[in-house]
Design a protein around this motif. Structure first.
Motif, PDB file in Angstrom:
ATOM      1  N   GLN A 111     -34.913  -7.173  18.189  1.00 63.48           N
ATOM      2  CA  GLN A 111     -34.462  -7.991  19.317  1.00 63.48           C
ATOM      3  C   GLN A 111     -35.444  -7.928  20.477  1.00 63.48           C
ATOM      4  O   GLN A 111     -35.660  -8.918  21.173  1.00 63.48           O
ATOM      5  CB  GLN A 111     -33.064  -7.543  19.761  1.00 63.48           C
ATOM      6  CG  GLN A 111     -31.983  -7.903  18.753  1.00 63.48           C
ATOM      7  CD  GLN A 111     -30.604  -7.557  19.260  1.00 63.48           C
ATOM      8  OE1 GLN A 111     -30.383  -6.486  19.818  1.00 63.48           O
ATOM      9  NE2 GLN A 111     -29.656  -8.460  19.076  1.00 63.48           N
ATOM     10  N   ASP A 140     -36.324  -3.793  28.932  1.00 65.47           N
ATOM     11  CA  ASP A 140     -35.397  -2.703  29.244  1.00 65.47           C
ATOM     12  C   ASP A 140     -34.901  -2.791  30.686  1.00 65.47           C
ATOM     13  O   ASP A 140     -33.738  -2.500  30.970  1.00 65.47           O
ATOM     14  CB  ASP A 140     -36.085  -1.362  29.011  1.00 65.47           C
ATOM     15  CG  ASP A 140     -36.681  -1.261  27.615  1.00 65.47           C
ATOM     16  OD1 ASP A 140     -36.009  -0.740  26.721  1.00 65.47           O
ATOM     17  OD2 ASP A 140     -37.820  -1.728  27.424  1.00 65.47           O
ATOM     18  N   LEU A 143     -32.196  -5.296  31.017  1.00 68.51           N
ATOM     19  CA  LEU A 143     -30.926  -4.823  30.465  1.00 68.51           C
ATOM     20  C   LEU A 143     -30.140  -3.969  31.456  1.00 68.51           C
ATOM     21  O   LEU A 143     -28.943  -3.751  31.262  1.00 68.51           O
ATOM     22  CB  LEU A 143     -31.168  -4.020  29.188  1.00 68.51           C
ATOM     23  CG  LEU A 143     -31.611  -4.813  27.959  1.00 68.51           C
ATOM     24  CD1 LEU A 143     -31.764  -3.894  26.761  1.00 68.51           C
ATOM     25  CD2 LEU A 143     -30.619  -5.921  27.630  1.00 68.51           C
ATOM     26  N   SER A 145     -29.353  -4.874  34.382  1.00 67.97           N
ATOM     27  CA  SER A 145     -28.480  -5.735  35.186  1.00 67.97           C
ATOM     28  C   SER A 145     -27.676  -6.723  34.367  1.00 67.97           C
ATOM     29  O   SER A 145     -26.816  -7.415  34.912  1.00 67.97           O
ATOM     30  CB  SER A 145     -29.315  -6.503  36.225  1.00 67.97           C
ATOM     31  OG  SER A 145     -30.287  -7.300  35.574  1.00 67.97           O
ATOM     32  N   GLN A 146     -27.923  -6.822  33.061  1.00 65.68           N
ATOM     33  CA  GLN A 146     -27.179  -7.773  32.236  1.00 65.68           C
ATOM     34  C   GLN A 146     -27.147  -7.308  30.794  1.00 65.68           C
ATOM     35  O   GLN A 146     -27.846  -6.378  30.420  1.00 65.68           O
ATOM     36  CB  GLN A 146     -27.793  -9.164  32.348  1.00 65.68           C
ATOM     37  CG  GLN A 146     -29.285  -9.216  32.094  1.00 65.68           C
ATOM     38  CD  GLN A 146     -29.882 -10.560  32.437  1.00 65.68           C
ATOM     39  OE1 GLN A 146     -29.421 -11.575  31.970  1.00 65.68           O
ATOM     40  NE2 GLN A 146     -30.922 -10.575  33.251  1.00 65.68           N
ATOM     41  N   ASP A 147     -26.325  -7.979  29.991  1.00 63.71           N
ATOM     42  CA  ASP A 147     -26.183  -7.562  28.600  1.00 63.71           C
ATOM     43  C   ASP A 147     -27.288  -8.154  27.734  1.00 63.71           C
ATOM     44  O   ASP A 147     -27.966  -9.105  28.100  1.00 63.71           O
ATOM     45  CB  ASP A 147     -24.809  -7.983  28.055  1.00 63.71           C
ATOM     46  CG  ASP A 147     -24.643  -9.489  28.061  1.00 63.71           C
ATOM     47  OD1 ASP A 147     -25.001 -10.144  27.061  1.00 63.71           O
ATOM     48  OD2 ASP A 147     -24.174 -10.036  29.082  1.00 63.71           O
ATOM     49  N   LYS A 148     -27.428  -7.581  26.543  1.00 64.69           N
ATOM     50  CA  LYS A 148     -28.523  -7.934  25.638  1.00 64.69           C
ATOM     51  C   LYS A 148     -28.486  -9.402  25.240  1.00 64.69           C
ATOM     52  O   LYS A 148     -29.518 -10.077  25.199  1.00 64.69           O
ATOM     53  CB  LYS A 148     -28.460  -7.037  24.403  1.00 64.69           C
ATOM     54  CG  LYS A 148     -29.656  -7.157  23.477  1.00 64.69           C
ATOM     55  CD  LYS A 148     -29.581  -6.149  22.342  1.00 64.69           C
ATOM     56  CE  LYS A 148     -29.767  -4.746  22.832  1.00 64.69           C
ATOM     57  NZ  LYS A 148     -29.878  -3.759  21.721  1.00 64.69           N
ATOM     58  N   GLU A 149     -27.301  -9.917  24.937  1.00 59.19           N
ATOM     59  CA  GLU A 149     -27.191 -11.315  24.501  1.00 59.19           C
ATOM     60  C   GLU A 149     -27.602 -12.286  25.597  1.00 59.19           C
ATOM     61  O   GLU A 149     -28.231 -13.310  25.325  1.00 59.19           O
ATOM     62  CB  GLU A 149     -25.760 -11.619  24.025  1.00 59.19           C
ATOM     63  CG  GLU A 149     -25.431 -11.047  22.660  1.00 59.19           C
ATOM     64  CD  GLU A 149     -26.463 -11.445  21.602  1.00 59.19           C
ATOM     65  OE1 GLU A 149     -26.784 -12.644  21.497  1.00 59.19           O
ATOM     66  OE2 GLU A 149     -26.955 -10.553  20.887  1.00 59.19           O
ATOM     67  N   SER A 150     -27.277 -11.969  26.842  1.00 59.42           N
ATOM     68  CA  SER A 150     -27.678 -12.837  27.959  1.00 59.42           C
ATOM     69  C   SER A 150     -29.188 -12.844  28.124  1.00 59.42           C
ATOM     70  O   SER A 150     -29.797 -13.892  28.350  1.00 59.42           O
ATOM     71  CB  SER A 150     -27.022 -12.362  29.263  1.00 59.42           C
ATOM     72  OG  SER A 150     -25.621 -12.480  29.198  1.00 59.42           O
ATOM     73  N   GLN A 165     -28.447 -11.508  39.919  1.00 58.50           N
ATOM     74  CA  GLN A 165     -28.616 -10.290  39.126  1.00 58.50           C
ATOM     75  C   GLN A 165     -29.472 -10.529  37.885  1.00 58.50           C
ATOM     76  O   GLN A 165     -30.058  -9.586  37.336  1.00 58.50           O
ATOM     77  CB  GLN A 165     -27.250  -9.740  38.691  1.00 58.50           C
ATOM     78  CG  GLN A 165     -26.437  -9.133  39.816  1.00 58.50           C
ATOM     79  CD  GLN A 165     -25.582 -10.154  40.542  1.00 58.50           C
ATOM     80  OE1 GLN A 165     -25.873 -11.349  40.516  1.00 58.50           O
ATOM     81  NE2 GLN A 165     -24.532  -9.679  41.198  1.00 58.50           N
ATOM     82  N   GLU A 166     -29.541 -11.767  37.437  1.00 60.23           N
ATOM     83  CA  GLU A 166     -30.285 -12.077  36.217  1.00 60.23           C
ATOM     84  C   GLU A 166     -31.781 -12.262  36.466  1.00 60.23           C
ATOM     85  O   GLU A 166     -32.550 -12.371  35.516  1.00 60.23           O
ATOM     86  CB  GLU A 166     -29.694 -13.336  35.566  1.00 60.23           C
ATOM     87  CG  GLU A 166     -28.292 -13.126  35.037  1.00 60.23           C
ATOM     88  CD  GLU A 166     -27.640 -14.416  34.554  1.00 60.23           C
ATOM     89  OE1 GLU A 166     -26.675 -14.329  33.768  1.00 60.23           O
ATOM     90  OE2 GLU A 166     -28.075 -15.508  34.975  1.00 60.23           O
ATOM     91  N   GLU A 323     -27.219   3.805  37.199  1.00 61.31           N
ATOM     92  CA  GLU A 323     -26.391   2.595  37.198  1.00 61.31           C
ATOM     93  C   GLU A 323     -24.983   2.902  36.691  1.00 61.31           C
ATOM     94  O   GLU A 323     -23.989   2.421  37.221  1.00 61.31           O
ATOM     95  CB  GLU A 323     -27.041   1.510  36.322  1.00 61.31           C
ATOM     96  CG  GLU A 323     -28.284   0.881  36.934  1.00 61.31           C
ATOM     97  CD  GLU A 323     -27.985   0.094  38.189  1.00 61.31           C
ATOM     98  OE1 GLU A 323     -26.991  -0.665  38.186  1.00 61.31           O
ATOM     99  OE2 GLU A 323     -28.722   0.239  39.172  1.00 61.31           O
TER     100      GLU A 323
END
Length: 331
Positions: A111, A140, A143, A145-150, A165-166, A323
């Motif tokens: 991924q 990394d 990741l 601030s957001q999830d892996k799929e996003s 945040q993205e 975090e």
């Protein structure tokens, strides 16, 4: 005369670019096929696999005599790994060179490789830029601030970032400035270094950023203030203001940045644009102070520590733990 000359120049340049892309793609396909052949030979039986190392060494001797140093034993092993990393030929993009792929196949996480491939193609990263983004642990850091799929969806172009945040990274890596962490320098020195290395800074900021102003002067009730750096992000359709602090930030610093953001929201941004984002680029911060200085539903003001050197994985793991601790009730 000038018009037709420019048109012909463009035709030649575009043709050369297409030829270069075609050559790069054919080279990658050939190396993938060589890798597949080596793997197939190993799979014929355990006895064959035992002699794999000797086979590659012997092959490299013959191939280098005939085709040059590009077929060294090390490169043949890389071609083998290339096939194992991308067992479907369709996954090999014509937009990337073999040198890009040599860097990508070092990554164990499929991924993570997919993310850097998508970003390299979308942003036309050079080999040097790709290597820098990998070394700065871009994937990394996102990741955090957001999830892996996003992260993957935005990289693939399946989704656009829709919140600050993205796009805001913490930490922000500024190793390209050439400043030594222990050296004495002023905020103006850091700002000047960023302007001098603006292209690299834009690369670190990420997709959609464009430079607007430096030391933007605003007058409030007769008092003069200057915003260090102003950018615009076309994906979020909003201004992004940077205030630089070379010390540990205070709640007063956050309040001042909030004032700048309020000014831009009320006096500068158009109706169709989204709320302004403010980023305190700082040498250090207390996350608890930051959290309690800002509203609970804050989506506009951010504090990002800058680093003047590339991070290590252990440093990043420490950031992840911080975090997680923010909401654990342990502070």
């Amino acid at each position: 005369m000038q018009v037709i000359l420019e048109d012909i120049r463009n035709i030649i340049a575009q043709s050369r670019e297409r030829v270069a892309r075609s050559v790069n793609h054919e080279r990658s396909v050939a190396y993938w096929q060589i890798g597949r052949r080596l793997v197939e030979d190993e799979q014929e039986g355990k006895e064959r696999a035992v002699y794999g190392k000797k086979l590659v060494k012997d092959l490299s001797v013959h191939l280098q005599k005939e085709f040059g140093t590009g077929f060294s034993a090390n490169n043949l092993w890389l071609m083998r790994q290339f096939y194992l990393s991308y067992p479907i030929l369709h996954a090999v993009s014509g937009e990337l060179t073999w040198t890009h792929y040599k860097i990508l196949i070092r990554l164990d996480d499929p991924q993570k490789r997919e993310f850097y491939i998508a970003e390299s193609i979308k942003n036309a990263w050079s080999v040097r830029q790709l290597e820098r983004q990998i070394n700065s642990l871009l994937y990394d850091r996102l990741l955090l601030s957001q999830d892996k799929e996003s992260v993957l969806a935005i990289a693939r172009g399946e989704a656009l970032p829709n919140k600050a945040q993205e796009i805001i990274k913490d930490p922000t890596i500024l190793e390209f400035l050439g400043l030594k962490p222990q050296a004495a320098y002023y905020e103006s020195d850091l700002e000047q270094a960023i302007i001098t290395h603006l292209q690299e800074f834009l690369l670190e900021l990420g997709n959609g950023f464009s430079f607007v102003a430096r030391q933007k002067r605003i007058i409030l009730g007769g008092d003069e203030f200057k915003i260090d750096l102003v950018f615009y992000n076309r994906l979020l359709q909003c201004f992004v203001l940077f205030d630089i602090k070379i010390d540990k930030i205070t709640h007063q610093d956050l309040g001042q940045l909030q004032m700048y953001v309020n000014y831009y929201d009320r006096e500068v941004k158009a109706e169709f644009e989204n709320p302004t984002i403010g980023v305190l680029l700082c040498a250090d911060k207390n996350d608890v102070v930051v959290r309690y200085s800002l509203p609970e539903n804050n989506g506009q003001i951010f504090a990002s520590k800058y680093q003047l050197h590339l991070p290590t994985e252990s440093q990043l793991k420490a950031e992840v733990r911080k975090e997680l601790d923010k909401f654990s009730g342990e502070d």
